[in-house]
Design a protein around this motif. Structure first.
Motif, PDB file in Angstrom:
ATOM      1  N   GLN A  79       2.573 -40.954 -32.786  1.00  6.97           N
ATOM      2  CA  GLN A  79       1.142 -40.726 -32.957  1.00  6.97           C
ATOM      3  C   GLN A  79       0.807 -39.250 -32.764  1.00  6.97           C
ATOM      4  OE1 GLN A  79      -0.942 -43.521 -30.419  1.00  6.97           O
ATOM      5  NE2 GLN A  79      -2.847 -42.400 -30.713  1.00  6.97           N
ATOM      6  N   ASN A 316      -4.020 -48.771 -26.377  1.00 11.15           N
ATOM      7  CA  ASN A 316      -4.934 -47.900 -27.118  1.00 11.15           C
ATOM      8  C   ASN A 316      -5.939 -47.302 -26.137  1.00 11.15           C
ATOM      9  OD1 ASN A 316      -6.916 -46.689 -28.714  1.00 11.15           O
ATOM     10  ND2 ASN A 316      -6.623 -48.156 -30.398  1.00 11.15           N
ATOM     11  N   LEU A 319      -9.638 -46.949 -27.386  1.00 12.55           N
ATOM     12  CA  LEU A 319     -10.356 -48.217 -27.401  1.00 12.55           C
ATOM     13  C   LEU A 319     -10.618 -48.721 -25.977  1.00 12.55           C
ATOM     14  CD1 LEU A 319     -11.457 -50.368 -29.324  1.00 12.55           C
ATOM     15  CD2 LEU A 319      -9.218 -51.477 -29.271  1.00 12.55           C
TER      16      LEU A 319
HETATM   17  C1  LIG Z   1      -7.334 -47.272 -31.261  1.00 11.97           C
HETATM   18  O1  LIG Z   1      -8.651 -47.721 -31.353  1.00 11.97           O
HETATM   19  C2  LIG Z   1      -9.479 -46.879 -32.132  1.00 11.97           C
HETATM   20  C3  LIG Z   1     -10.906 -47.337 -31.940  1.00 11.97           C
HETATM   21  O2  LIG Z   1     -11.044 -48.688 -32.233  1.00 11.97           O
HETATM   22  C4  LIG Z   1      -9.012 -46.920 -33.563  1.00 11.97           C
HETATM   23  O3  LIG Z   1      -9.828 -46.112 -34.367  1.00 11.97           O
HETATM   24  C5  LIG Z   1      -7.580 -46.438 -33.608  1.00 11.97           C
HETATM   25  O4  LIG Z   1      -7.070 -46.554 -34.904  1.00 11.97           O
HETATM   26  C6  LIG Z   1      -6.711 -47.199 -32.647  1.00 11.97           C
HETATM   27  N1  LIG Z   1      -5.440 -46.514 -32.548  1.00 11.97           N
HETATM   28  C7  LIG Z   1      -4.288 -47.130 -32.707  1.00 11.97           C
HETATM   29  C8  LIG Z   1      -3.076 -46.279 -32.545  1.00 11.97           C
HETATM   30  O5  LIG Z   1      -4.220 -48.311 -32.927  1.00 11.97           O
END
Ligand SMILES: *[C@@H]1O[C@H](CO)[C@@H](O)[C@H](O)[C@H]1NC(C)=O
Ligand SMILES: *[C@@H]1O[C@H](CO)[C@@H](O)[C@H](O)[C@H]1NC(C)=O
Ligand SMILES: *[C@@H]1O[C@H](CO)[C@@H](O)[C@H](O)[C@H]1NC(C)=O
Ligand SMILES: *[C@@H]1O[C@H](CO)[C@@H](O)[C@H](O)[C@H]1NC(C)=O
Length: 630
Positions: A79, A316, A319
């Motif tokens: 990431q 996450n 989130l």
């Molecule tokens: C984590 O959550 C955010 C907000 O919902 C989202 O935009 C993002 O894609 C997520 N990241 C991963 C690595 O799943």
């Protein structure tokens, strides 16, 4: 593999129930030496709930083939690489302006060339990714420049608002009137932050939040509408020749206050009242935060944690800060339980803040607290050495005061800091400890893992914690005495003593924790739990630069077990966990090196410069016609 998982979670950490206080206040020494401590004369009845979120077809196998942390670390690495690759692709001013247009479908603001030179001269390696700035400012495109200017003047008109004004005139910054002298350091820090580039800024006024807490929470529908307008007011033709690479000339005139304008109070004022419904007002109406009402604090809400978790681990971090799917946060953080001020507006006000909770519309800027070195990393080989990771004490360390919220009627029992200290000092030693499931090597199948409930105190695993409160602040009525009885106090430690310990815990206070940056800069490995996010969060990746911990804290021991390793449990109870020292060192190093590259004071200046150019355009009456065209 997720289908194989059976989550085993314990809710012991929600509300602490003091059943009987039969002895004197525990001595502070005891809480310092928790590994040796006998169960204290104060005992607690935990309300425990073990929840099996089984997947019906798998009754038996609670067997995990891999440790989730291995996977999360690998994902974090990828990431971050993905982020880094796109954060700086341009190699010249022209390319960078072109990249800006592709990303944000606008021209860069006037002055972009000066910004670019400034960034390059200070060796900023982040040139293209300023999504966080564009994201923070997007809803403001939904209100007119004159409205933004008016609202700025209103919020600084009365010191009651706890907002201070900063005025830029003829390329210099000045303090506005009406601020509280106690907060002068914030403004002095901001003046220092902007002084080397203020000559490039147009005349404008800015409003800075003087409170720790964020201030602007706009209801979902209004906020979405403003965002949509923000997204739709982009120029249709970026190749148009009618773009002016200059600020409007009458900006100073436009800042003149209307005759006879009076001080106005622009915020609601609800200190020490549960703020959750007001603070989650930006969540969709069908989200559990808006529908569920208040969660029963005694149970661990596994469905609340699930969307951002892999087992008990945070998968996450972004989130995990959202209140929308976590109605239980209402009782798990001082900011929601009983905030000190909660002077909040539901109208979109232009407020610059050092940190914010998810759903707030404050505009983040680099904290003057960090910029002015109010707390800084300053190890010293003689007095406060920062030894190599492997040579540090194998301990998770935390010191702090009970300042997260203002406790009244026992609200401290839900606050994260207090829950942490309770968890660390009671579950570890008491023979009465409840059984807490921890992810450990499977007792019989080599190379596999399972969540296991242990019959003995957690201290038997050899997980070392040194976690204490140094001061009970912000407590009303009998809540101070009750906390003193539960926690005792230890003397404060020198901040530079932190580097003795291999693992450092960072927790929110009333706002973001300014210690996090120094922690990251050290050779120790920071663990972090909290809902507040700062400007630098857009540049950091959980599991790559630091270890995220769910604010319910139910994953703390499993995470520690992974890094520290554990002693095998009694007869047939498992093999002991091997310490993952290399993984820990790698993250500690990655965090330190990354902070040295992208979170320096120079990077704070570069971020602020770009933010203020964007702000200059946003507040310009001809904002749709101006831009840097090269
Ligand atoms: C984590 O959550 C955010 C907000 O919902 C989202 O935009 C993002 O894609 C997520 N990241 C991963 C690595 O799943
Ligand atoms: C806990 O930390 C304090 C402050 O650094 C230190 O004085 C004390 O010896 C530590 N306790 C243990 C058991 O390591
Ligand atoms: C809320 O509604 C939206 C669309 O109407 C939907 O996409 C979303 O999944 C819903 N969320 C929840 C938590 O029900
Ligand atoms: C504890 O906090 C109070 C109130 O903020 C302060 O006056 C006092 O000096 C602090 N005590 C210590 C030991 O830091």
């Amino acid at each position: 593999m997720a289908a194989f998982l059976i989550f085993l979670l314990v809710g012991a950490i929600s509300f602490v129930h003091v059943k009987a206080v039969s002895g004197a206040v525990r001595s502070s020494q005891l809480s310092q030496h928790l590994r040796l401590r006998k169960p204290s004369s104060i005992y607690f009845s935990f309300l425990i709930l073990i929840i099996f979120l089984g997947y019906s077809q798998y009754q038996e196998p609670q067997v995990l083939d891999n440790h989730p942390i291995d996977l999360l670390i690998r994902k974090g690495r990828v990431q971050w690489q993905t982020w880094y690759r796109q954060a700086s692709t341009s190699e010249s001013l022209a390319e960078s302006a072109a990249e800006y247009q592709i990303r944000y479908q606008r021209h860069p603001p006037p002055g972009f060339d000066a910004w670019y030179r400034y960034a390059k001269e200070r060796s900023s390696i982040i040139i293209d990714d300023y999504d966080s700035i564009v994201g923070d400012l997007q809803p403001f495109w939904g209100i007119s420049p004159s409205q933004i200017r008016l609202r700025t003047q209103e919020v600084v008109s009365d010191p009651w608002n706890d907002v201070a004004g900063l005025i830029i005139r003829n390329g210099r910054g000045y303090l506005g009137p009406n601020f509280k002298p106690t907060h002068r350091w914030i403004l002095d820090g901001i003046l220092a932050l902007i002084k080397d580039f203020s000559q490039f800024l147009p005349d404008m006024e800015l409003a800075f939040n003087l409170n720790d807490e964020p201030r602007v929470a706009v209801p979902y529908r209004i906020f979405q509408k403003l965002q949509d307008i923000g997204a739709s007011t982009k120029p249709t033709d970026l190749n148009s020749k009618n773009v002016l690479n200059t600020w409007s000339r009458d900006r100073e005139e436009a800042l003149k206050r209307p005759e006879g304008s009076k001080p106005v109070r622009k915020f609601g004022d609800q200190p020490r009242i549960n703020s959750f419904s007001a603070a989650s007002i930006a969540c969709p109406p069908n989200s559990s935060a808006r529908k569920a009402g208040v969660w029963d604090a005694r149970n661990l809400c596994t469905s609340c944690a699930a969307p951002h978790s892999d087992g008990v681990f945070v998968s996450n971090w972004t989130l995990s800060a959202s209140p929308c799917h976590q109605a239980d946060l209402s009782n798990l953080h001082g900011f929601y339980l009983s905030p000190a001020a909660f002077k909040t507006s539901h109208e979109l006000l232009p407020i610059f803040s050092q940190s914010k909770a998810d759903g707030f519309a404050d505009i983040l800027y680099p904290s003057p607290w960090n910029y002015a070195d109010k707390v800084k990393y300053a190890s010293d080989p003689d007095t406060h050495p920062d030894r190599p990771f492997d040579k540090k004490e194998d301990t998770l360390f935390w010191r702090g005061s009970a300042s997260e919220g203002v406790s009244q009627h026992g609200t401290w029992k839900g606050m994260m800091r207090q829950r942490l200290v309770h968890l660390a000092n009671n579950l570890t030693t008491s023979s009465r400890s409840p059984t807490l499931p921890i992810l450990l090597p499977h007792p019989t199948i080599p190379g596999k893992y399972s969540y296991q409930t242990l019959p003995s105190p957690i201290s038997d695993l050899n997980l070392f914690l040194n976690i204490s409160i140094v001061n009970i602040t912000r407590a009303w009525d009998s809540d101070g005495a009750a906390q003193l009885a539960e926690f005792g106090l230890v003397p404060p430690t020198h901040f530079q003593d932190h580097w003795r310990y291999r693992y450092l815990l960072d927790m929110d206070g009333a706002g973001y924790s300014s210690r996090f940056l120094p922690f990251l800069q050290s050779r120790s490995l920071p663990f972090r739990a909290g809902i507040f996010r700062a400007w630098y969060d857009s540049r950091l990746t959980a599991w790559k630069h630091f270890i995220p911990i769910d604010i319910r804290l139910h994953g703390l021991f499993s995470t520690l077990a992974y890094f520290m390793g554990t002693r095998p449990q009694g007869k047939g109870r498992g093999h002991g966990m091997e310490a993952n020292l290399d993984a820990g060192r790698e993250i500690a190093d990655a965090g330190r090196e990354w902070a040295e590259r992208v979170l320096r004071k120079e990077d704070m200046e570069v971020y602020m410069f770009r933010l203020l150019l964007e702000w200059g355009r946003l507040t310009d009456d001809r904002r749709d016609e101006i831009g840097f065209t090269g």
